[in-house]
Write an enzyme that holds these catalytic residues in place. Structure first.
Site, PDB file in Angstrom:
ATOM      1  N   ASN A  93       0.812  -1.221   0.000  1.00  0.00           N
ATOM      2  CA  ASN A  93       0.000   0.000   0.000  1.00  0.00           C
ATOM      3  C   ASN A  93       0.843   1.268   0.000  1.00  0.00           C
ATOM      4  O   ASN A  93       0.301   2.374  -0.025  1.00  0.00           O
ATOM      5  CB  ASN A  93      -0.949   0.013   1.204  1.00  0.00           C
ATOM      6  CG  ASN A  93      -0.223   0.107   2.543  1.00  0.00           C
ATOM      7  OD1 ASN A  93       0.981  -0.103   2.627  1.00  0.00           O
ATOM      8  ND2 ASN A  93      -0.964   0.400   3.594  1.00  0.00           N
ATOM      9  N   LYS A  94       2.164   1.124   0.002  1.00  0.00           N
ATOM     10  CA  LYS A  94       3.042   2.291   0.026  1.00  0.00           C
ATOM     11  C   LYS A  94       3.169   2.903  -1.373  1.00  0.00           C
ATOM     12  O   LYS A  94       2.723   2.344  -2.373  1.00  0.00           O
ATOM     13  CB  LYS A  94       4.419   1.898   0.554  1.00  0.00           C
ATOM     14  CG  LYS A  94       4.432   1.419   2.002  1.00  0.00           C
ATOM     15  CD  LYS A  94       4.014   2.503   2.954  1.00  0.00           C
ATOM     16  CE  LYS A  94       4.360   2.187   4.402  1.00  0.00           C
ATOM     17  NZ  LYS A  94       3.699   1.010   4.952  1.00  0.00           N
ATOM     18  N   GLN A  95       3.842   4.059  -1.424  1.00  0.00           N
ATOM     19  CA  GLN A  95       4.017   4.774  -2.688  1.00  0.00           C
ATOM     20  C   GLN A  95       4.723   3.882  -3.711  1.00  0.00           C
ATOM     21  O   GLN A  95       4.319   3.817  -4.874  1.00  0.00           O
ATOM     22  CB  GLN A  95       4.822   6.058  -2.465  1.00  0.00           C
ATOM     23  CG  GLN A  95       4.133   7.077  -1.583  1.00  0.00           C
ATOM     24  CD  GLN A  95       4.456   6.905  -0.105  1.00  0.00           C
ATOM     25  OE1 GLN A  95       4.699   5.790   0.370  1.00  0.00           O
ATOM     26  NE2 GLN A  95       4.452   8.009   0.627  1.00  0.00           N
TER      27      GLN A  95
END
Length: 372
Positions: free
Chosen positions: A180-182
């Site tokens: 879910n991170k960049q």
């Protein structure tokens, strides 16, 4: 319509690099991890980057490498994912919480200095939701008191504070790459530092305490762990860091579009942007006005296929922390108030206008229903 809370952005370049690894028969401790570390170090303009299998592992190694241990205290925030404090407890150090600024949701620097004691060894700010903490003030306090700064930048790769990227001027910074991170490596993280001794210790400890300078595969120079990042994950990271500017621009554009669309809903506060601070948009979190039942709003969103989640639960009120340290309601009022009102909406690189419009319309319905 189904709109997930998050969605990784994987393209042909990622698949090609993963196939290179599969065809090489080198699945661990190979060239891709070295390349990934070099590219991250170049992007952040730091001397050293040490890839590990999670942000939590990175925080743990940073704490150990700086010699923080039993009886020591580290000042940090109670509004965070739990690993930012657990990494201290792993080493029998004590997290000492300072409440947050109610606007930025980051640790309030004005509350830090009063919590410093002779046992304080470090400050550990968290750049919550990708928004940089007030690092100028934090560094001034740390320099004055002669203590370390460890930046939990797990949610903030690419964020900058007055032109300086987060995680680059501290004793150790840590970034994370969960899906879910960049940018993502699947699971994974990286430690950044300009101190070669810290980097060397972290490299050794991530690899079962083996030394890079002497000894063989079965010669262990210190206590270590299996915190290595595998080659497949590193290959994914290489492709992602190669296009990080594009990715961050997409997320920034989506965040600003959300903020415009949400202005029509009374009772929903959107994130503000501060001059001189570049947010690296990890999640898009709104705050609901007092009196709006967040659970009812979430239920309505979820029934209509929209992913959402409260962010974060106060660390001091987690059962383990209550039991271990005797915390209770009212100890950190800003954290508790903000935690009870925040709601993460669907947010990812390629979220469409249609998806955002649907989320905003259903959220407005939910607010109207619970306000009746």
């Amino acid at each position: 319509m189904i709109v997930p809370l998050s969605c990784p952005d994987i393209g042909n370049r990622e698949r090609d690099l993963i196939n290179e690894v599969l065809n090489s028969n080198v699945l661990s401790i190979g060239p891709k991890i070295a390349l990934f570390e070099r590219l991250v170090a170049e992007y952040l303009q730091v001397k050293e980057a040490v890839a590990v299998n999670s942000g939590t592992s990175g925080l743990h190694l940073a704490v150990r490498a700086l010699g923080i241990g039993e009886g020591d205290e580290v000042i940090t925030t109670p509004f965070s994912f739990i690993s930012s404090s657990n990494c201290l407890i792993f080493e029998k150090a004590r997290p000492v919480f300072a409440d947050i600024d109610p606007v930025t949701f980051n640790i309030d620097p004005e509350q830090i200095e009063s919590r410093i004691t002779p046992k304080t060894r470090a400050i550990l700010p968290v750049h919550v939701f990708g928004r940089p903490a007030d690092m100028d003030t934090i560094f001034k306090i740390a320099t004055k008191k002669g203590i370390f700064v460890i930046e939990d930048a797990c949610e903030a790769i690419g964020a900058s504070y007055h032109g300086k990227k987060v995680g680059t001027e501290c004793d150790a910074g840590v970034f994370a790459f969960y899906p879910n991170k960049q940018i993502t490596t699947g699971e994974g993280g990286i430690i950044t530092t300009n101190n070669s001794d810290v980097a060397s210790l972290c490299r050794s400890m991530r690899n079962q305490g083996r030394s890079e300078e002497d000894g063989g595969w079965l010669n262990h120079c210190r206590l270590g762990y299996n915190y290595r990042l595998d080659e497949l994950s590193a290959a994914l990271g290489v492709a992602q860091i190669e296009r990080i500017d594009e990715i961050l621009a997409k997320r920034e554009s989506a965040a600003r579009a959300y903020s415009v669309k949400l202005k029509k809903i009374k009772g929903v506060m959107t994130p503000n942007e501060t001059p001189g601070v570049r947010i690296s948009w990890f999640v898009y979190v709104v705050s609901l006005a007092h009196g709006i039942d967040r659970n009812s709003v979430m239920n309505h969103l979820q029934k209509n296929g929209i992913g959402c989640r409260p962010y974060f639960q106060p660390l001091h009120l987690q059962p383990f922390y209550r039991k271990s340290f005797g915390y209770s309601e009212g100890d950190y009022p800003n954290t508790e108030r903000i935690s009870s009102s925040t709601l993460a909406l669907p947010f990812f690189n390629d979220i469409t206008e249609q998806q955002m419009d649907y989320v905003v319309d259903v959220l407005q319905q939910a607010i109207e229903l619970v306000s009746c």
